[in-house]
Design an enzyme around this catalytic site. Structure first.
Site: not given
Ligand code: C5P
Length: 313
Positions: A31, A158
Site C-alpha cells: 500500500k 492498516d
Molecule cells: O494498529 P497497529 O498495530 O498497526 O499500530 C502500531 C502502533 O502504531 C500502535 O501501537 C500505535 O502506537 C500507533 N498507531 C497510532 N494510530 C494509528 C495507527 C497506529 O497511534 N491510527
C-alpha cells in the site's frame, strides 16, 4: 486418511498423507499513502487519521493449502529471518478465524516475501488481510464483509484497507474505509510508480510517538482541502501528496527530503514518502520518466536500496 507404500524401500514403510482440499495463491500488494493527515490522538491511544491509500501490482505472494485432516496450522516463508510463529499477522489471522468460525482440517500457508519491513508499505498487514480473505473464501464466505472488517481491525490499523482491491480513503485509526469515486479510481489505476525503500526502516510506534511529542498534527480543514484537491480531475498538484510523518522522519533521516526534492524535480513526477516511512514513492503517467527516477535513487541510496518499478492497481 490415506497411506502410500514407498516404492523401492528395503522394508515396506507407510507414510500418512493428508489431502489438500482447497488451494489458492494470491498477490498481497503493497500500500502507498498518497495523502496522509494525522489529526490528533484519540482517547484509546491511537491517532485519528485521514489517508488516500492505493495498492500496487507488486507484492508478497501468499498461498493457502487447506488439508482435510486436523493438525497444527502452519506458515512457511522463503525469508528465514521473518518470524512465522504466532506473532506473524498471518498466524494471528488464522487464530482469529478459527475462534470465530472454525477451520475444516488445518491451514498451511506459504509466503514469498518481497515487501521490505519498516517501509510504511503495509507488507505484514496485506499478508494478514489476505490470510483472512483466503480462509473466508475456502470456507464458502461464511463471514460477512462487516465481520471480516472487525477481525481485520483487530489485526492492525492498516489491515482493513486490504479487504478492498481499489484505492480507498482510510479514516478513524484505519478501520473506517470509504471507497473513492470511479473517476479517481480510473485516474489512479495503471499509473506508473517507483517504490524505493532506502535500506533503513522507520518503526511506526516511534514515528507516532515523536509526532505526538511535537503535536505536529494537521487541522481537519487541511485534510479536507487535500480531499478536495484529489477530487479535481487530472494528476493532483504536488501539495496533494501530503504526509504528516515527514515532520519527524525528515529530521532524523535527511536523505528522505533530499531524495524527494530530487524526484519531484523530474518532469511529470510526483513523489512522497509512504506511511510512517522510510519508503518513498514516485508517480508518473509517462513511462519515459522511469530512468530518471531510477538514477536519482541509485545515486542517493545505491545498492542498499530496494527499488521496484510497478503500476498502481
Ligand atoms: O494498529 P497497529 O498495530 O498497526 O499500530 C502500531 C502502533 O502504531 C500502535 O501501537 C500505535 O502506537 C500507533 N498507531 C497510532 N494510530 C494509528 C495507527 C497506529 O497511534 N491510527
Amino acid at each position: 486418511m490415506a497411506f502410500t507404500l514407498t516404492p523401492g524401500a528395503a522394508k515396506a514403510t507407510f507414510r500418512s498423507m493428508s489431502t489438500v482440499v482447497w488451494q489458492r495463491r494470491v498477490t498481497c500488494p503493497a500500500k502507498l499513502n498518497l495523502g496522509l493527515w494525522v489529526l490528533g490522538k484519540r482517547a484509546d491511544g491511537f491517532h485519528a487519521l485521514e489517508s488516500l491509500v492505493v495498492q500496487t501490482e507488486w507484492g508478497d505472494e501468499l498461498e493457502l493449502c487447506l488439508h482435510d485432516e486436523p493438525g497444527d496450522d502452519s506458515l512457511t516463508c522463503d525469508v528465514s529471518e521473518l518470524p512465522t510463529d504466532s506473532s506473524n499477522l498471518v498466524m494471528k489471522a488464522v487464530r482469529l478465524f478459527r475462534e470465530r468460525h472454525g477451520i475444516k482440517g488445518r491451514a498451511a500457508f506459504s509466503l514469498t516475501k518481497r515487501i521490505p519491513w519498516g517501509g510504511g508499505l503495509g507488507g505484514g498487514s496485506a499478508d494478514g488481510a489476505w490470510a483472512l480473505r483466503l480462509l473466508n473464501e475456502a470456507h464458502g464466505h461464511p463471514l460477512s464483509p462487516d465481520q471480516l472488517l472487525e477481525l481485520a481491525a483487530q489485526l492492525g490499523s492498516d489491515v482493513p484497507l486490504f479487504l478492498h482491491d481499489e484505492p480507498v480513503w482510510m479514516r478513524g485509526r484505519g478501520e473506517v474505509i470509504e471507497t473513492v469515486s470511479p473517476e479517481l479510481v480510473a485516474r489512479l489505476s495503471g499509473l506508473y510508480v517507483t517504490v524505493a525503500h532506502p535500506g533503513f526502516p522507520v518503526e511506526t510506534p516511534w514515528a507516532y510517538k515523536h509526532l505526538a511529542a511535537q503535536r505536529a498534527y494537521s487541522p481537519v480543514e487541511l485534510a479536507q482541502a487535500g480531499r478536495e484537491a484529489w477530487a479535481q480531475p487530472g494528476l493532483p498538484p504536488h501539495s496533494a501528496l501530503h504526509n504528516d510523518f515527514r515532520a519527524v522522519v525528515d529530521a532524523k533521516y535527511p536523505t528522505v527530503p533530499l531524495v524527494l526534492a530530487q524526484l519531484n524535480a523530474v518532469d511529470g513526477v510526483r513523489a512522497q514518502m509512504s506511511g510512517s516511512g522510510s519508503a518513498c514513492v514516485a508517480l508518473y503517467e509517462a513511462v519515459e520518466a522511469q530512468d530518471a527516477v531510477a538514477n536519482v535513487l541509485r545515486e542517493a541510496w545505491g545498492e542498499q536500496a530496494c527499488v521496484v518499478q510497478t503500476r498502481l492497481r
